[in-house]
Design a protein around this motif. Structure first.
Motif, PDB file in Angstrom:
ATOM      1  N   ALA A 155      21.994  -1.100 -14.272  1.00 57.88           N
ATOM      2  CA  ALA A 155      20.859  -0.952 -15.142  1.00 57.88           C
ATOM      3  C   ALA A 155      19.616  -1.248 -14.868  1.00 57.88           C
ATOM      4  CB  ALA A 155      21.751  -1.481 -16.341  1.00 57.88           C
ATOM      5  N   ALA A 156      19.626  -1.484 -13.611  1.00 60.41           N
ATOM      6  CA  ALA A 156      17.933  -2.617 -13.333  1.00 60.41           C
ATOM      7  C   ALA A 156      16.667  -1.240 -13.467  1.00 60.41           C
ATOM      8  CB  ALA A 156      18.030  -2.407 -12.026  1.00 60.41           C
ATOM      9  N   ASP A 157      15.611  -1.427 -13.786  1.00 59.15           N
ATOM     10  CA  ASP A 157      14.513  -1.083 -13.927  1.00 59.15           C
ATOM     11  C   ASP A 157      13.590  -0.707 -12.965  1.00 59.15           C
ATOM     12  OD1 ASP A 157      12.190   1.236 -15.092  1.00 59.15           O
ATOM     13  OD2 ASP A 157      12.074  -0.678 -16.402  1.00 59.15           O
ATOM     14  N   ASN A 158      13.831  -0.364 -12.048  1.00 58.77           N
ATOM     15  CA  ASN A 158      12.702  -0.978 -11.192  1.00 58.77           C
ATOM     16  C   ASN A 158      11.150   0.574 -10.788  1.00 58.77           C
ATOM     17  OD1 ASN A 158      14.574  -2.159  -9.731  1.00 58.77           O
ATOM     18  ND2 ASN A 158      15.783  -0.936  -8.786  1.00 58.77           N
ATOM     19  N   TYR A 159      10.425   0.417 -11.086  1.00 57.10           N
ATOM     20  CA  TYR A 159       9.512   1.205 -10.866  1.00 57.10           C
ATOM     21  C   TYR A 159       7.679   0.354 -10.113  1.00 57.10           C
ATOM     22  CZ  TYR A 159       7.165  -2.367 -14.356  1.00 57.10           C
ATOM     23  OH  TYR A 159       6.580  -3.158 -14.818  1.00 57.10           O
ATOM     24  N   VAL A 160       7.227   1.110 -10.046  1.00 56.83           N
ATOM     25  CA  VAL A 160       6.021   1.005  -9.186  1.00 56.83           C
ATOM     26  C   VAL A 160       4.536   1.476 -10.258  1.00 56.83           C
ATOM     27  CG1 VAL A 160       4.155   1.457  -7.378  1.00 56.83           C
ATOM     28  CG2 VAL A 160       6.622   1.787  -6.717  1.00 56.83           C
ATOM     29  N   GLU A 161       2.989   0.473 -10.610  1.00 58.64           N
ATOM     30  CA  GLU A 161       2.743   0.585 -11.183  1.00 58.64           C
ATOM     31  C   GLU A 161       1.041  -0.413 -10.107  1.00 58.64           C
ATOM     32  OE1 GLU A 161       1.937  -1.706 -14.972  1.00 58.64           O
ATOM     33  OE2 GLU A 161       2.349   0.227 -15.705  1.00 58.64           O
ATOM     34  N   ASN A 162       0.095   0.831  -9.505  1.00 57.93           N
ATOM     35  CA  ASN A 162      -0.972   0.359  -9.544  1.00 57.93           C
ATOM     36  C   ASN A 162      -0.415  -0.128  -7.927  1.00 57.93           C
ATOM     37  OD1 ASN A 162      -2.283   1.553 -11.597  1.00 57.93           O
ATOM     38  ND2 ASN A 162      -2.726  -0.689 -12.167  1.00 57.93           N
ATOM     39  N   LYS A 163       0.489   0.485  -7.177  1.00 59.29           N
ATOM     40  CA  LYS A 163       0.598   0.650  -6.047  1.00 59.29           C
ATOM     41  C   LYS A 163       1.714  -0.707  -5.768  1.00 59.29           C
ATOM     42  CE  LYS A 163       0.028   3.860  -3.039  1.00 59.29           C
ATOM     43  NZ  LYS A 163       0.836   4.196  -3.158  1.00 59.29           N
ATOM     44  N   LYS A 164       2.078  -1.185  -6.664  1.00 58.10           N
ATOM     45  CA  LYS A 164       3.230  -2.828  -6.956  1.00 58.10           C
ATOM     46  C   LYS A 164       4.584  -1.996  -7.067  1.00 58.10           C
ATOM     47  CE  LYS A 164       2.342  -7.367  -7.691  1.00 58.10           C
ATOM     48  NZ  LYS A 164       1.252  -9.062  -8.457  1.00 58.10           N
ATOM     49  N   GLY A 165       5.182  -2.716  -6.682  1.00 56.67           N
ATOM     50  CA  GLY A 165       6.831  -2.160  -7.009  1.00 56.67           C
ATOM     51  C   GLY A 165       7.155  -3.632  -8.012  1.00 56.67           C
ATOM     52  N   TYR A 166       8.040  -3.489  -8.801  1.00 55.13           N
ATOM     53  CA  TYR A 166       9.122  -4.224  -9.396  1.00 55.13           C
ATOM     54  C   TYR A 166      10.211  -3.634  -9.634  1.00 55.13           C
ATOM     55  CZ  TYR A 166       3.610  -5.378 -11.322  1.00 55.13           C
ATOM     56  OH  TYR A 166       2.798  -5.838 -11.574  1.00 55.13           O
ATOM     57  N   CYS A 167      10.955  -4.710  -9.289  1.00 54.35           N
ATOM     58  CA  CYS A 167      11.977  -4.514  -8.835  1.00 54.35           C
ATOM     59  C   CYS A 167      12.705  -5.664  -9.649  1.00 54.35           C
ATOM     60  CB  CYS A 167      12.900  -4.968  -8.211  1.00 54.35           C
ATOM     61  SG  CYS A 167      12.403  -3.932  -6.857  1.00 54.35           S
ATOM     62  N   GLY A 168      13.274  -5.138 -11.477  1.00 48.98           N
ATOM     63  CA  GLY A 168      14.347  -6.053 -12.026  1.00 48.98           C
ATOM     64  C   GLY A 168      14.872  -5.562 -13.512  1.00 48.98           C
ATOM     65  N   TYR A 169      14.776  -6.202 -14.128  1.00 50.78           N
ATOM     66  CA  TYR A 169      15.382  -5.450 -15.815  1.00 50.78           C
ATOM     67  C   TYR A 169      15.645  -5.991 -16.152  1.00 50.78           C
ATOM     68  CZ  TYR A 169      18.753  -9.162 -14.061  1.00 50.78           C
ATOM     69  OH  TYR A 169      19.041 -10.791 -13.280  1.00 50.78           O
TER      70      TYR A 169
ATOM     71  N   VAL B 165       0.904  -1.095  -0.295  1.00 53.94           N
ATOM     72  CA  VAL B 165       0.175   0.243  -0.258  1.00 53.94           C
ATOM     73  C   VAL B 165       0.726   1.178   0.171  1.00 53.94           C
ATOM     74  CG1 VAL B 165      -1.887  -0.822   1.090  1.00 53.94           C
ATOM     75  CG2 VAL B 165      -0.151  -0.498   2.402  1.00 53.94           C
ATOM     76  N   ASP B 166       2.141   1.811   0.277  1.00 54.56           N
ATOM     77  CA  ASP B 166       2.492   2.539   0.613  1.00 54.56           C
ATOM     78  C   ASP B 166       4.051   2.793  -0.288  1.00 54.56           C
ATOM     79  OD1 ASP B 166       4.386   0.386   1.775  1.00 54.56           O
ATOM     80  OD2 ASP B 166       4.958   2.002   3.070  1.00 54.56           O
ATOM     81  N   ILE B 167       4.193   1.186  -0.631  1.00 47.65           N
ATOM     82  CA  ILE B 167       5.553   1.550  -2.248  1.00 47.65           C
ATOM     83  C   ILE B 167       5.201   3.217  -2.784  1.00 47.65           C
ATOM     84  CG2 ILE B 167       4.634  -0.038  -3.255  1.00 47.65           C
ATOM     85  CD1 ILE B 167       7.249  -1.636  -3.613  1.00 47.65           C
ATOM     86  N   TYR B 168       6.425   3.673  -2.652  1.00 51.18           N
ATOM     87  CA  TYR B 168       6.458   5.117  -4.158  1.00 51.18           C
ATOM     88  C   TYR B 168       7.170   4.682  -4.480  1.00 51.18           C
ATOM     89  CZ  TYR B 168       8.884   7.625  -0.759  1.00 51.18           C
ATOM     90  OH  TYR B 168       9.709   8.004  -0.331  1.00 51.18           O
TER      91      TYR B 168
END
Length: 690
Positions: free
Chosen positions: A194-208, A152-155
């Motif tokens: 070179a990772a691409d970490n992002y948040v979309e719809n309160k979901k955090g993706y840590c990857g590349y 809920v709080d990831i940004y």
């Protein structure tokens, strides 16, 4: 009765087995815990991350543990497929001890196995995670999200993606930036620049993005993801930078050095260089007691671009000894080390070598070399390791993926095994075509940045093994990911020229500090200022008053970068110039313990607002102030944690290295009190707190 008795016994046994079957696993230490569960239908998922420091519990909203995008190849449209952990079934526990957990999962339909591994150190405030991926048949792994957490709080504090081929000061790839928890005081990311970490719809993706094929039964090990915890969400960046400081390849050091560029530009030769080495050492070290410089650097101008580099890259021209023997002797007499400028992509003064390489069939893209080209990168690695082994202790790597105005990308990676996407219409486009600014090419461009970054990482790890005290800066064409510091020492601040523009010192400061403000305050770049390369201080002529030079120099040094490279014309400096420079460098030495936590404060320099820099540890700190406006201004700052103060001393006594702040000398301030300061037009003041 016997049959009923047997049935009863069987039921008892089944109950006993089910009661002893473990479906919850906890990995923890005194700071953090991660609880993993195996559901009844064989799903592995994180049920909770517990921040013990702040007493906060993170409960994911779904059971997705990781995500893979696979295909038959990045060049084959419509073949990609997204699989999540929910498409895999738990097989067995691979490892379970005090600091690690491992699980084997299988997807029978796509013939894939994934090992999920978790690790935590006894004294760490973070947990690592990585995947081992194996396929029975060849498969391309386009993207790997090692963490996929719905919280809920990831940004996402940094949100710009500007992967441009053309554009002055328009290079913000947004790679390798962390995610934070706004209430839970947590940070997330991949330990990969070179990772691409992002948040979309309160979901955090840590990857590349990766985009390469793994062969049948080959095991691919992902880069590591990290989840870390702190005490307060307002200061999670502070916690994150403490983590970066802990994992960096070499400790933060005060690296004071001379660079030949503004002295001689490409006209440098061994005689001129040696004269400058002797002059700087005599004036600063012998006469004024400054510590010997860490390095004397030969910038662009030593390379022999007319030679054949097909057997050995970066050969030395006739202006220097082939083995730099004279230069080595001179810097050794100065108690220092030799440093070299070098352009991995063969930019600037090395561009003719790239043209020769193209004719010889090496991996050029447009005007420059590919950072993922196997033949050239092996030659580059061999040469850099050779130079390091011979005693070159500093490397300025200028031109990685391009420069301030232009970047190049590999559009035809099929030539040597990196991802390519002809379906985007890349035929006929040049490597730096302005059309590549279009975001539809971002994935393709990122594949190249990933491949080039991974190849450079290999080189840097080997270089560290040769000399654990080497100092490496990646300059033009680099990007500001804090995870670069796992491999090198400092990164170009990006989007700024090597000479600060302006007709006076105030304008020069406003130019450079304006870029600092844009980068760290407006754009929220998560990179420690203490490890930035900013092309200053510069002193190429005499004539200004000691007061004017002092204020410029101290403001520059107060930015708090541990990398201080002197761009000076050694024969032009007056006695008072050397006096000021020596005093400034001695101040930097005394203030360096505070640089680890340096940060910017105040307003926007380009809007004529008062601003400055500050750094603190448990014993004290410093604050710099600059009024760039044409009128006096009063500024107030509070001595609290928001400014960077740490728990420790409660009362501070003030001094100043400059003579324009006598009203503060010997004043005492308590932790939590306010400092009110009056600044004249263009004035710089420095306050030291002990």
């Amino acid at each position: 009765m016997k049959s009923i008795s047997k049935l009863f016994t069987l039921i008892i046994l089944l109950i006993a087995v089910s009661c002893t079957t473990k479906n919850e696993f906890t990995l923890e230490n005194d700071s953090v815990a991660r609880i993993l569960n195996i559901s009844n239908d064989g799903q592995l998922f994180t049920s909770e991350v517990f921040n013990k420091i702040a007493g906060q519990r993170l409960i994911p909203k779904d059971k997705e543990e990781f995500r893979l995008r696979i295909s038959q190849g990045t060049h084959i449209e419509g073949s990609d497929l997204v699989l999540t952990s929910e498409d895999f079934k738990f097989v067995k526990v691979l490892k379970e001890d005090s600091n690690s957990l491992g699980f084997l999962l299988k997807n029978k339909e796509h013939l894939l196995e994934v090992e999920v591994h978790y690790e935590v150190g006894k004294d760490d405030f973070y947990i690592h995670k990585y995947l081992n991926i194996k396929s029975t048949t060849p498969v391309t792994i386009e993207r790997i999200d090692v963490e996929s957490l719905s919280l809920v709080d990831i940004y996402q504090p940094y949100q710009i993606k500007q992967i441009t081929s053309q554009g002055v000061a328009e290079w913000r790839p947004g790679l390798g930036q962390p995610l934070y928890g706004s209430e839970s005081a947590t940070f997330f990311g991949m330990e990969f620049p070179a990772a691409d970490n992002y948040v979309e719809n309160k979901k955090g993706y840590c990857g590349y993005l990766w985009g390469k094929e793994i062969k049948a039964n080959e095991i691919y090990t992902s880069h590591k993801a990290v989840i870390g915890v702190g005490d307060n969400p307002e200061f999670i960046q502070e916690t994150f930078f403490s983590y970066i400081d802990r994992i960096r390849i070499r400790p933060l050091r005060l690296q004071v050095q001379y660079n030949s560029w503004f002295d001689f530009y490409s006209g440098v030769d061994k005689e001129k260089f040696n004269q400058s080495v002797s002059k700087v050492h005599q004036e600063l070290v012998n006469k004024r007691g400054v510590d010997p410089l860490k390095a004397y650097v030969i910038d662009d101008g030593w390379q022999d671009v007319s030679a054949d580099w097909s057997d050995k890259a970066w050969k030395v021209n006739s202006k220097f000894d082939a083995d730099f023997s004279t230069s080595f002797k001179n810097v050794e007499l100065a108690g220092s080390k030799l440093g070299l400028w070098l352009s991995p992509g063969c930019l600037f003064g090395a561009q003719p070598a790239a043209r020769n390489y193209r004719e010889q069939g090496f991996e050029t893209m447009g005007k420059w070399m590919s950072m993922a080209g196997p033949k050239y990168m092996q030659l580059l690695e061999d040469r850099m390791l050779e130079l390091t082994n011979k005693g070159v202790n500093y490397f300025k790597l200028d031109g990685i993926f391009g420069h301030l105005n232009t970047r190049e990308f590999e559009l035809h990676g099929d030539r040597y095994g990196i991802p390519y996407m002809p379906q985007l219409g890349t035929d006929g486009l040049s490597a730096s075509d302005p059309l590549l600014n279009d975001s539809k090419f971002d994935e393709l461009k990122t594949y190249y940045l990933v491949a080039g970054t991974e190849r450079l990482m290999e080189l840097f790890k080997k270089q560290h093994a040769v000399d654990p005290n080497v100092y490496v800066v990646i300059s033009n064409g680099a990007y500001l990911s804090p995870w670069w510091l796992m491999y090198i020492d400092a990164v170009w601040m990006i989007n700024a020229g090597d000479a600060a523009g302006g007709s006076n010192r105030t304008e020069e400061l406003v130019y450079r500090d304006g870029v600092y403000y844009d980068t760290w305050q407006k754009e929220n770049t998560q990179f420690p200022i203490n490890s930035v390369f900013n092309h200053e201080p510069k002193k190429v002529k005499s004539g200004e008053s000691p007061e004017e030079f002092s204020e410029y120099l101290w403001m520059n040094l107060s930015r708090g970068t541990g990398f201080v490279e002197l761009y000076i014309k050694t024969q032009e400096l007056s006695k008072s110039d050397w006096d000021v420079l020596a005093k400034g460098l001695n101040w930097a030495k005394s203030a360096f313990p505070y640089f680890k936590r340096s940060k910017m404060h105040g307003g926007n320099p380009k809007e004529s607002e008062v601003y400055g820099y500050t750094g603190w540890n448990e014993e004290g700190g410093y604050i710099s102030f600059h009024n760039p406006s044409e009128k006096p201004q009063t500024y107030i700052v509070k001595l609290d944690r928001r400014l960077g103060l740490m728990e420790g001393k409660n009362k501070y006594v003030v001094s100043s290295p400059l003579e324009n702040a006598t009203e503060f000398v010997q004043k005492e301030y308590l932790h939590g009190s306010e400092v009110e300061i009056l600044l004249k037009s263009g004035e710089v003041k420095i306050l030291d707190f002990r």
